[in-house]
Design a protein around this motif. Structure first.
Motif, PDB file in Angstrom:
ATOM      1  N   ASN A  41      40.076 133.096  78.161  1.00 48.22           N
ATOM      2  CA  ASN A  41      40.223 134.419  77.532  1.00 48.22           C
ATOM      3  C   ASN A  41      41.511 134.483  76.707  1.00 48.22           C
ATOM      4  OD1 ASN A  41      37.883 135.507  78.541  1.00 48.22           O
ATOM      5  ND2 ASN A  41      38.843 136.265  80.404  1.00 48.22           N
ATOM      6  N   THR A  88      26.146 140.106  77.384  1.00 45.90           N
ATOM      7  CA  THR A  88      26.341 141.491  76.950  1.00 45.90           C
ATOM      8  C   THR A  88      26.618 142.431  78.117  1.00 45.90           C
ATOM      9  OG1 THR A  88      23.957 141.659  76.975  1.00 45.90           O
ATOM     10  CG2 THR A  88      25.003 141.331  74.830  1.00 45.90           C
ATOM     11  N   ALA A 138      31.683 139.011  76.990  1.00 46.76           N
ATOM     12  CA  ALA A 138      31.280 139.347  75.620  1.00 46.76           C
ATOM     13  C   ALA A 138      32.471 139.196  74.669  1.00 46.76           C
ATOM     14  CB  ALA A 138      30.750 140.774  75.581  1.00 46.76           C
ATOM     15  N   ARG A 139      33.656 139.634  75.143  1.00 49.70           N
ATOM     16  CA  ARG A 139      34.864 139.524  74.309  1.00 49.70           C
ATOM     17  C   ARG A 139      35.214 138.057  74.075  1.00 49.70           C
ATOM     18  NH1 ARG A 139      37.424 143.288  76.705  1.00 49.70           N
ATOM     19  NH2 ARG A 139      38.493 141.965  78.200  1.00 49.70           N
ATOM     20  N   ALA A 145      33.124 135.503  74.130  1.00 46.88           N
ATOM     21  CA  ALA A 145      32.132 134.926  73.216  1.00 46.88           C
ATOM     22  C   ALA A 145      32.433 135.318  71.774  1.00 46.88           C
ATOM     23  CB  ALA A 145      30.737 135.392  73.611  1.00 46.88           C
ATOM     24  N   GLU A 146      32.850 136.575  71.602  1.00 44.14           N
ATOM     25  CA  GLU A 146      33.174 137.064  70.254  1.00 44.14           C
ATOM     26  C   GLU A 146      34.391 136.327  69.689  1.00 44.14           C
ATOM     27  OE1 GLU A 146      34.543 141.346  68.694  1.00 44.14           O
ATOM     28  OE2 GLU A 146      32.962 141.400  70.198  1.00 44.14           O
ATOM     29  N   ASN A 147      35.434 136.189  70.532  1.00 41.12           N
ATOM     30  CA  ASN A 147      36.650 135.484  70.094  1.00 41.12           C
ATOM     31  C   ASN A 147      36.353 134.029  69.786  1.00 41.12           C
ATOM     32  OD1 ASN A 147      38.296 137.695  70.286  1.00 41.12           O
ATOM     33  ND2 ASN A 147      38.957 137.280  72.376  1.00 41.12           N
ATOM     34  N   ARG A 148      35.505 133.436  70.618  1.00 45.91           N
ATOM     35  CA  ARG A 148      35.171 132.025  70.425  1.00 45.91           C
ATOM     36  C   ARG A 148      34.425 131.840  69.106  1.00 45.91           C
ATOM     37  NH1 ARG A 148      31.210 128.678  72.057  1.00 45.91           N
ATOM     38  NH2 ARG A 148      31.963 126.539  71.961  1.00 45.91           N
ATOM     39  N   GLN A 149      33.524 132.767  68.839  1.00 46.40           N
ATOM     40  CA  GLN A 149      32.745 132.716  67.598  1.00 46.40           C
ATOM     41  C   GLN A 149      33.683 132.837  66.382  1.00 46.40           C
ATOM     42  OE1 GLN A 149      29.351 132.311  67.553  1.00 46.40           O
ATOM     43  NE2 GLN A 149      29.583 132.081  65.336  1.00 46.40           N
ATOM     44  N   ALA A 150      34.639 133.763  66.492  1.00 47.81           N
ATOM     45  CA  ALA A 150      35.582 133.970  65.394  1.00 47.81           C
ATOM     46  C   ALA A 150      36.448 132.724  65.204  1.00 47.81           C
ATOM     47  CB  ALA A 150      36.458 135.184  65.689  1.00 47.81           C
ATOM     48  N   SER A 209      34.448 129.995  63.483  1.00 53.03           N
ATOM     49  CA  SER A 209      34.269 130.276  62.051  1.00 53.03           C
ATOM     50  C   SER A 209      35.548 129.919  61.288  1.00 53.03           C
ATOM     51  CB  SER A 209      33.946 131.751  61.822  1.00 53.03           C
ATOM     52  OG  SER A 209      32.850 132.112  62.586  1.00 53.03           O
TER      53      SER A 209
END
Lengths: 126, 288
Positions: free
Chosen positions: A81, B141, B147-148, B150-155, B158
């Motif tokens: 995290n 979700t 979820a956070r 996964a979002e950070n990892r995706q960003a 990219s």
């Protein structure tokens, strides 16, 4: 003889198991080693460059392993995290090239240790 | 004859709850929401479940009942034609047999409904278990922290993809620093993986299922299948009602036939019933 064997077994059982580290822990370690090299006052510029070059390339590999492998983030909990919440600090090698600054400058900047702020700082009690 | 009809009537009347009883204990189907089933491509899922069902004792029982029903259906048609052509006592005997056959047909159809209901309920429960497993395994979700992450990892990915070429240029372009073993091997494997992934995505067995011409994911497809099973169960309930009305008609037919036979027997006994007392007035008014 028997007591020696028993004692050996006891030591083996009580001895802590070797820690199994994942890609994220290896990345943290490698980054710490690079920063230590870059901040080592005992090294002259050539010596620092000689040691930092290979360390930086190792760090690039480890950063790519973490970014590409979905298992790197799985099960790492708070460490994952924290790592993915701050790209610049975690993926220091890639972020420094992307921003066109040295890894050390970027690291100091992200920690709020800019030259201006250091010059403006005063010694005092808090 | 009347006794037989009364027994038949009682039998048909008590089968008012045709199809409401549980299916036979040995005719079962116990599919498991296994890991294999969860991992199967969505398009293949339904076929795999069908195949599992076909190998179950419940499928055998359903096939057997279907065969018996087809035989009985043909027999009913022949009997009905024979009743219409016959006359006299033979006609009565054939009508009685026709009623008995109709009763047996209804009982068989009731059993088939029980088995069908068992199949649909098992299927519905399986879809729900699979959906629960899918939700649990891919439940990013439901968990805000995950979820956070996964979002950070995706960003992060990219951003990395956008800068990787520049990093390679900066670190390895001068030739002084050779690319690492990991980098070289990764590039080679990535090409092979890309080809394999493309082949898997293009494979007909891996094609996403479609609902109304629209591709859907596994979760939505399972919800659609569960909805279909629910609809079939509702239709089966309606068919049960049809069956119950049929049973009532057979019972009424049996009552009518019993009455008819009674009346005819009374007629043939030749004893006219004296109901009107005034017909006997003559016996009383004449002097003795």
């Amino acid at each position: 003889m028997r007591s020696v064997v028993s004692a050996t077994f006891a030591v083996l059982l009580l001895a802590p198991l070797p820690a199994v580290s994942g890609p994220l822990e290896n990345l943290e370690r490698e980054r710490a080693a690079l920063l230590t090299t870059l901040l080592d006052p005992a090294l002259d510029p050539d010596g620092r460059q000689e040691r930092a070059g290979p360390a930086l390339r190792r760090l690039v590999d480890l950063e790519r392993i973490v970014l590409r492998d979905p298992r790197a983030a799985a099960g790492a909990g708070a460490l994952a995290n924290r790592a993915f919440a701050d790209y610049d600090l975690t993926f220091l090698a890639h972020a420094s090239v992307e921003r066109g600054v040295s890894p050390l400058d970027l690291w100091l900047d992200r920690l709020g240790l800019s030259s201006d702020r250091l010059l403006a700082a005063r010694i005092g009690l808090r | 004859m009347r006794t037989v009809l009364v027994i038949l009537l009682a039998g048909t009347w008590t089968t008012g709850a045709l199809g409401a009883g549980p299916a036979d204990g040995d005719a079962t189907w116990r599919p498991a929401a296994s890991e294999r089933l969860v991992r199967l491509p969505a398009g293949y899922l339904e076929r795999a479940i069908d195949r599992d069902f076909q190998g179950s004792p419940l499928a055998t029982a359903l096939d057997e009942t279907g065969r018996q029903l087809a035989d009985r259906n043909a027999g009913l048609g022949e009997l009905q034609a024979a009743v219409e052509a016959a006359a006299g006592d033979e006609r009565d005997a054939l009508r009685q047999r026709f009623l008995e056959e109709k009763q047996a047909y209804l009982q068989l159809m009731g059993r088939r409904h029980d088995l069908e209901r068992e199949r649909l309920k098992t299927r519905l429960a399986l879809y729900e278990r699979l959906l629960t497993r899918l939700r649990r395994e891919g439940g990013v979700t439901d968990n805000p922290a995950a979820a956070r992450l996964a979002e950070n990892r995706q960003a992060a990915q990219s951003r990395f993809e956008a800068s990787v070429a520049r990093v390679d240029m900066a670190l390895f372009a001068d030739g002084a620093a050779a690319e690492s073993r990991y980098g070289a091997e990764y590039r080679r494997h990535a090409e092979a993986l890309g080809e394999l992934v493309a082949a898997i995505n293009a494979h007909p067995m891996n094609r996403a299922p479609e609902i109304d011409g629209r591709s859907v994911d596994k979760r939505e497809f399972l919800r659609h299948l569960a909805g279909q099973a629910e609809a079939e169960l509702a239709l089966l309930d309606q068919q049960d009602l049809v069956l119950a009305y049929m049973a009532k008609l057979v019972a009424l037919d049996a009552m009518a036939m019993a009455d008819e036979v009674d009346a005819r027997e009374a007629e043939t006994a030749g004893r006219p019933e004296t109901r009107d007392v005034s017909a006997a007035v003559g016996f009383f008014v004449a002097p003795n």
